[in-house]
Design an enzyme around this catalytic site. Structure first.
Site, PDB file in Angstrom:
ATOM      1  N   PRO A   1      -5.352   0.684  18.399  1.00 60.40           N
ATOM      2  CA  PRO A   1      -5.007   0.201  17.054  1.00 60.40           C
ATOM      3  C   PRO A   1      -5.060   1.263  15.948  1.00 60.40           C
ATOM      4  O   PRO A   1      -4.624   1.002  14.819  1.00 60.40           O
ATOM      5  CB  PRO A   1      -6.032  -0.911  16.792  1.00 60.40           C
ATOM      6  CG  PRO A   1      -7.123  -0.684  17.767  1.00 60.40           C
ATOM      7  CD  PRO A   1      -6.537   0.014  18.943  1.00 60.40           C
TER       8      PRO A   1
ATOM      9  N   LYS B   1       0.149   0.370  15.015  1.00 56.43           N
ATOM     10  CA  LYS B   1       1.530   0.333  15.503  1.00 56.43           C
ATOM     11  C   LYS B   1       1.880  -0.848  16.413  1.00 56.43           C
ATOM     12  O   LYS B   1       3.062  -1.138  16.622  1.00 56.43           O
ATOM     13  CB  LYS B   1       1.846   1.633  16.274  1.00 56.43           C
ATOM     14  CG  LYS B   1       1.996   2.859  15.396  1.00 56.43           C
ATOM     15  CD  LYS B   1       3.310   2.841  14.651  1.00 56.43           C
ATOM     16  CE  LYS B   1       3.357   3.753  13.455  1.00 56.43           C
ATOM     17  NZ  LYS B   1       3.197   3.074  12.161  1.00 56.43           N
TER      18      LYS B   1
ATOM     19  N   TYR C   1       3.294   6.958  10.068  1.00 56.18           N
ATOM     20  CA  TYR C   1       2.460   5.811   9.715  1.00 56.18           C
ATOM     21  C   TYR C   1       3.292   4.712   9.044  1.00 56.18           C
ATOM     22  O   TYR C   1       3.149   3.532   9.362  1.00 56.18           O
ATOM     23  CB  TYR C   1       1.306   6.255   8.805  1.00 56.18           C
ATOM     24  CG  TYR C   1       0.234   5.202   8.650  1.00 56.18           C
ATOM     25  CD1 TYR C   1      -0.843   5.133   9.528  1.00 56.18           C
ATOM     26  CD2 TYR C   1       0.302   4.256   7.619  1.00 56.18           C
ATOM     27  CE1 TYR C   1      -1.814   4.155   9.398  1.00 56.18           C
ATOM     28  CE2 TYR C   1      -0.667   3.277   7.475  1.00 56.18           C
ATOM     29  CZ  TYR C   1      -1.726   3.234   8.366  1.00 56.18           C
ATOM     30  OH  TYR C   1      -2.683   2.254   8.240  1.00 56.18           O
TER      31      TYR C   1
ATOM     32  N   TYR D   1      -9.874   5.510   6.787  1.00 57.33           N
ATOM     33  CA  TYR D   1     -10.071   5.910   8.182  1.00 57.33           C
ATOM     34  C   TYR D   1     -11.115   7.014   8.193  1.00 57.33           C
ATOM     35  O   TYR D   1     -10.957   8.027   7.522  1.00 57.33           O
ATOM     36  CB  TYR D   1      -8.774   6.462   8.785  1.00 57.33           C
ATOM     37  CG  TYR D   1      -7.715   5.423   9.078  1.00 57.33           C
ATOM     38  CD1 TYR D   1      -7.627   4.833  10.336  1.00 57.33           C
ATOM     39  CD2 TYR D   1      -6.780   5.045   8.117  1.00 57.33           C
ATOM     40  CE1 TYR D   1      -6.639   3.892  10.628  1.00 57.33           C
ATOM     41  CE2 TYR D   1      -5.784   4.103   8.401  1.00 57.33           C
ATOM     42  CZ  TYR D   1      -5.727   3.537   9.662  1.00 57.33           C
ATOM     43  OH  TYR D   1      -4.755   2.611   9.951  1.00 57.33           O
TER      44      TYR D   1
ATOM     45  N   HIS E   1       0.840  -1.200   0.000  1.00 50.95           N
ATOM     46  CA  HIS E   1       0.000   0.000   0.000  1.00 50.95           C
ATOM     47  C   HIS E   1       0.875   1.251   0.000  1.00 50.95           C
ATOM     48  O   HIS E   1       1.775   1.373   0.815  1.00 50.95           O
ATOM     49  CB  HIS E   1      -0.922   0.012   1.220  1.00 50.95           C
ATOM     50  CG  HIS E   1      -2.124  -0.878   1.061  1.00 50.95           C
ATOM     51  ND1 HIS E   1      -3.333  -0.622   1.651  1.00 50.95           N
ATOM     52  CD2 HIS E   1      -2.297  -2.010   0.346  1.00 50.95           C
ATOM     53  CE1 HIS E   1      -4.206  -1.566   1.311  1.00 50.95           C
ATOM     54  NE2 HIS E   1      -3.588  -2.423   0.534  1.00 50.95           N
TER      55      HIS E   1
HETATM   56  P1  RFL Z   1       0.676 -11.202  21.882  1.00 51.78           P
HETATM   57  O1  RFL Z   1       0.327 -11.320  20.429  1.00 51.78           O
HETATM   58  O2  RFL Z   1      -0.403 -10.885  22.822  1.00 51.78           O
HETATM   59  O3  RFL Z   1       1.358 -12.583  22.288  1.00 51.78           O
HETATM   60  C1  RFL Z   1       1.651 -12.914  23.628  1.00 51.78           C
HETATM   61  C2  RFL Z   1       1.676 -14.418  23.778  1.00 51.78           C
HETATM   62  O4  RFL Z   1       2.022 -14.748  25.126  1.00 51.78           O
HETATM   63  C3  RFL Z   1       1.165 -15.791  25.599  1.00 51.78           C
HETATM   64  N1  RFL Z   1       1.076 -15.712  27.065  1.00 51.78           N
HETATM   65  C4  RFL Z   1       1.719 -16.572  27.895  1.00 51.78           C
HETATM   66  N2  RFL Z   1       2.523 -17.602  27.677  1.00 51.78           N
HETATM   67  C5  RFL Z   1       3.008 -18.277  28.732  1.00 51.78           C
HETATM   68  N3  RFL Z   1       2.699 -17.951  30.025  1.00 51.78           N
HETATM   69  C6  RFL Z   1       1.894 -16.910  30.303  1.00 51.78           C
HETATM   70  N4  RFL Z   1       1.591 -16.598  31.564  1.00 51.78           N
HETATM   71  C7  RFL Z   1       1.371 -16.164  29.206  1.00 51.78           C
HETATM   72  N5  RFL Z   1       0.551 -15.092  29.118  1.00 51.78           N
HETATM   73  C8  RFL Z   1       0.389 -14.837  27.820  1.00 51.78           C
HETATM   74  C9  RFL Z   1      -0.162 -15.505  24.910  1.00 51.78           C
HETATM   75  O5  RFL Z   1      -0.980 -16.669  24.844  1.00 51.78           O
HETATM   76  C10 RFL Z   1       0.309 -15.049  23.533  1.00 51.78           C
HETATM   77  O6  RFL Z   1       0.433 -16.121  22.625  1.00 51.78           O
HETATM   78  O7  RFL Z   1       1.832 -10.123  22.127  1.00 51.78           O
HETATM   79  P2  RFL Z   1       3.060  -9.687  21.189  1.00 51.78           P
HETATM   80  O8  RFL Z   1       3.779 -10.893  20.678  1.00 51.78           O
HETATM   81  O9  RFL Z   1       3.788  -8.654  21.950  1.00 51.78           O
HETATM   82  O10 RFL Z   1       2.401  -9.025  19.879  1.00 51.78           O
HETATM   83  C11 RFL Z   1       1.703  -7.813  19.947  1.00 51.78           C
HETATM   84  C12 RFL Z   1       0.593  -7.761  18.898  1.00 51.78           C
HETATM   85  O11 RFL Z   1      -0.174  -8.941  18.983  1.00 51.78           O
HETATM   86  C13 RFL Z   1      -0.309  -6.518  19.050  1.00 51.78           C
HETATM   87  O12 RFL Z   1       0.455  -5.391  19.368  1.00 51.78           O
HETATM   88  C14 RFL Z   1      -1.106  -6.195  17.764  1.00 51.78           C
HETATM   89  O13 RFL Z   1      -2.026  -7.205  17.462  1.00 51.78           O
HETATM   90  C15 RFL Z   1      -1.848  -4.862  17.898  1.00 51.78           C
HETATM   91  N6  RFL Z   1      -2.675  -4.533  16.736  1.00 51.78           N
HETATM   92  C16 RFL Z   1      -2.117  -3.998  15.590  1.00 51.78           C
HETATM   93  N7  RFL Z   1      -0.800  -3.825  15.486  1.00 51.78           N
HETATM   94  C17 RFL Z   1      -0.241  -3.364  14.326  1.00 51.78           C
HETATM   95  O14 RFL Z   1       0.986  -3.203  14.266  1.00 51.78           O
HETATM   96  N8  RFL Z   1      -1.003  -3.069  13.209  1.00 51.78           N
HETATM   97  C18 RFL Z   1      -2.343  -3.222  13.217  1.00 51.78           C
HETATM   98  O15 RFL Z   1      -2.967  -2.995  12.181  1.00 51.78           O
HETATM   99  C19 RFL Z   1      -2.966  -3.676  14.446  1.00 51.78           C
HETATM  100  N9  RFL Z   1      -4.285  -3.846  14.507  1.00 51.78           N
HETATM  101  C20 RFL Z   1      -4.058  -4.721  16.794  1.00 51.78           C
HETATM  102  C21 RFL Z   1      -4.842  -4.358  15.650  1.00 51.78           C
HETATM  103  C22 RFL Z   1      -4.676  -5.264  17.911  1.00 51.78           C
HETATM  104  C23 RFL Z   1      -6.049  -5.423  17.924  1.00 51.78           C
HETATM  105  N10 RFL Z   1      -6.623  -5.984  19.093  1.00 51.78           N
HETATM  106  C24 RFL Z   1      -7.415  -7.151  19.074  1.00 51.78           C
HETATM  107  C25 RFL Z   1      -6.193  -5.520  20.387  1.00 51.78           C
HETATM  108  C26 RFL Z   1      -6.210  -4.520  15.651  1.00 51.78           C
HETATM  109  C27 RFL Z   1      -6.827  -5.014  16.795  1.00 51.78           C
HETATM  110  C28 RFL Z   1      -8.331  -5.128  16.763  1.00 51.78           C
HETATM  111  C1  PHB Z   2      -6.550  -4.136  10.415  1.00 50.79           C
HETATM  112  O1  PHB Z   2      -6.528  -4.395   9.194  1.00 50.79           O
HETATM  113  O2  PHB Z   2      -6.911  -4.961  11.243  1.00 50.79           O
HETATM  114  C2  PHB Z   2      -6.137  -2.795  10.875  1.00 50.79           C
HETATM  115  C3  PHB Z   2      -5.621  -1.887   9.945  1.00 50.79           C
HETATM  116  C4  PHB Z   2      -5.244  -0.609  10.359  1.00 50.79           C
HETATM  117  C5  PHB Z   2      -5.378  -0.268  11.695  1.00 50.79           C
HETATM  118  C6  PHB Z   2      -5.884  -1.181  12.608  1.00 50.79           C
HETATM  119  C7  PHB Z   2      -6.272  -2.440  12.201  1.00 50.79           C
HETATM  120  O3  PHB Z   2      -5.028   0.985  12.082  1.00 50.79           O
END
Ligand code: RFL
Ligand code: PHB
Length: 390
Positions: free
Chosen positions: A293, A297, A385, A201, A72
C-alpha cells in the site's frame, strides 16, 4: 440466466466495471460471495488518482466524492527528525489527488447500481467458471441450497487476490511473480482530526509510519509491524505511543489521540499474474496483481484495468472488433508493472527491513534527501504518485 458480461466480485473493480458497462448499454450481472454490509465494513484505500476520479465521473458516481473528498496537492516526507513537503501539483503541471475512502467509493457504486437496476447476486456460494476457452462461457454458483448458472459472452474476474477466477486458469497458462515483505502495517481509524492537512510518510529507525485521513474529523494512521504480530498486542495507548515516537517533534506533539474505531494488520506483498486474459476470461484489479500500500496504487490500478477492459468490451459490442480485447492484457500489464515498480521503490525507501544495517539506513536517508532537494527526483516521484497517464 443469460447476460453479456458475468462479473465475479463486487469490490471496486467489479462495481466500476458494471457501472461503466451499464453506461455503454452492455448487460452485466455481478456475483459476490459476501453480503453488502460485509463489503462496506472493509477499511482499505484512501487516495484516488486524478484519472480514477475522472473514471468515477464518467461512471456518473462522483457527486459525493466532489462534495466530501479532500483535494490534496502534495504529501510530506518525514525522516531524520524533520518533515519536507513534496508539492506534487507544482511538479506535475497541476495534477492533484483526492482523499476519499474506498468504502465510500464502493457505497456510491453500489447505490448507483441499485438505481439503474442491474443485478448483483450477493451471498453467491461456490462460484465456478466454465468453458471460457469457448465463446459460450458459464458461471455456476450456489444460492439458497440450489446450483444456478449464468450463461454469458465474457467473464470478468474481479474477485480480488483470494478469488476463484485466477485459480480457475490452468497452471501452465499463467505465470506469477511475487515478493512477500517481511513486515506488515498495523492500521487504526479514529474519530480525531488529522495531525496535518496532508499525508505524512515517515522513515524512522523504529520503522515506517503513515499519517492519513478520511475527513477533517477522521484519521487513519499506520505503523510498520512484524509479520507475526497481532492486533491484540496493540492497545490504543501502545499504538499512539509508537506512532508518536516515529514522527518529528512537531507532529508528535500535535497528534490528537482518541479511541480506535477499527484496528487491523495488513501484510505487504507484490504480485503479478501474466497474462490477464484467458480466452473469454479477463482478470482485473487485485485478482491479477497486488502492490504494497505504500504507493497508494491498488485501488487506482483496479480502476485503470477496468478502464481498459470496459473500452475493449464496448469496442467488441459496438464495432464487432476484437482489437481491444486482444490488446487488453498487454496494455494493462504495461501500466501495472510501472505501478509495481513504484510501490516496491516507495516500500524499500521507507521501511526497516530485518537486514537494514547502518549502511542501508544511510542509503535510504540519502535517497530521501535527494528526493526532496532535486527538482528532477521530485518530479519523477510526483508524476507516479498522482498517476501515470493511461
Ligand atoms: P477487492 O476489493 O478485494 O474485491 C474483490 C471482491 O470479490 C469478492 N470475492 C468473490 N466473489 C465471488 N466468488 C468468489 N469466489 C470470490 N472471492 C472473492 C470479495 O468478497 C470482494 O468483494 O478487489 P478489487 O475490486 O480488485 O479492488 C482492489 C482494492 O480493494 C485494493 O487494491 C486496495 O484496497 C489496495 N489499497 C490501496 N489502494 C489504493 O489505490 N490506495 C490506497 O491508499 C490503498 N491503501 C490498500 C490500502 C489496501 C490495504 N489492505 C487492507 C490490503 C491500504 C490497505 C491497508
Ligand atoms: C490510507 O489512507 O489508507 C492510505 C493512504 C496512503 C497510502 C496507503 C493507505 O499509501
Amino acid at each position: 440466466m443469460r447476460t453479456q458480461v458475468a462479473i465475479i466480485g463486487s469490490g471496486p473493480a467489479g462495481l466500476l466495471l458494471g457501472q461503466l458497462l451499464d453506461c455503454y448499454g452492455i448487460d452485466n450481472v455481478i456475483l459476490e460471495r459476501k453480503d453488502r454490509e460485509y463489503i462496506l465494513g472493509r477499511i482499505r484505500a484512501g487516495v484516488l488518482e486524478q484519472g480514477t476520479v475522472g473514471l468515477l465521473e464518467e461512471a456518473g458516481v462522483a457527486e459525493r466524492l466532489h462534495r466530501d473528498g479532500l483535494v490534496h496537492d502534495g504529501v510530506e516526507l518525514c525522516f531524520g527528525g524533520s518533515r519536507y513537503r513534496i508539492d506534487m501539483k507544482a511538479a506535475t503541471g497541476g495534477k492533484t489527488m483526492v482523499v476519499y475512502g474506498q468504502t465510500e467509493v464502493t457505497r456510491d457504486l453500489m447505490d448507483a447500481r441499485l438505481k439503474v437496476g442491474r443485478e448483483t447476486i450477493y451471498d453467491a456460494g461456490d462460484v465456478s467458471l466454465h468453458d471460457f476457452g469457448t465463446d459460450q462461457p458459464k458461471v455456476r454458483y450456489v444460492k439458497d441450497g440450489k446450483t444456478r448458472e449464468v450463461a454469458c459472452d465474457f467473464i470478468a474476474g474481479c474477485d480480488g487476490f483470494r478469488g476463484v477466477s485466477r485459480l480457475s486458469v490452468p497452471t501452465e497458462a499463467i505465470r506469477m511473480f511475487e515478493r512477500i515483505y517481511p513486515f506488515g502495517w498495523l492500521g487504526i481509524l479514529s474519530d480525531t482530526p488529522p495531525v496535518s492537512p496532508e499525508l505524512i510518510y515517515t522513515n524512522h529507525e523504529r520503522g515506517f509510519a503513515l499519517c492519513s485521513m478520511r475527513s477533517a474529523t477522521r484519521s487513519r494512521y499506520y505503523v510498520q509491524c512484524t509479520n507475526d504480530d497481532h492486533v491484540d498486542n496493540w492497545s490504543d495507548d501502545r499504538f499512539w505511543d509508537e506512532l508518536r515516537r516515529r514522527l518529528d517533534p512537531k507532529a508528535a506533539a500535535g497528534i490528537v489521540i482518541g479511541p480506535s474505531i477499527e484496528k487491523s494488520i495488513a501484510q505487504l506483498r507484490s504480485f503479478v499474474a501474466e497474462p490477464m486474459r484467458f480466452g473469454r476470461l479477463f482478470l482485473a484489479g487485485d485478482a491479477a496483481h497486488i502492490v504494497p500500500p505504500t504507493g497508494a496504487k491498488g485501488l487506482n490500478l483496479a480502476a485503470s484495468d477496468v478502464r481498459y477492459l470496459s473500452h475493449a468490451l464496448r469496442e467488441f459490442y459496438n464495432e464487432r472488433s476484437h482489437a481491444g480485447i486482444d490488446g487488453y492484457s498487454s496494455k494493462a500489464l504495461a501500466r501495472v508493472w510501472k505501478a509495481e515498480r513504484f510501490s516496491w521503490w516507495m516500500t524499500s525507501m521507507l521501511h526497516r527491513f530485518p537486514d537494514t544495517d547502518e549502511f542501508s539506513a544511510r542509503i535510504q536517508l540519502a535517497e530521501l534527501n535527494y528526493l526532496v532537494s532535486s527538482q528532477a527526483a521530485t518530479a519523477a516521484m510526483s508524476e507516479q504518485y498522482v498517476g501515470l497517464p493511461y
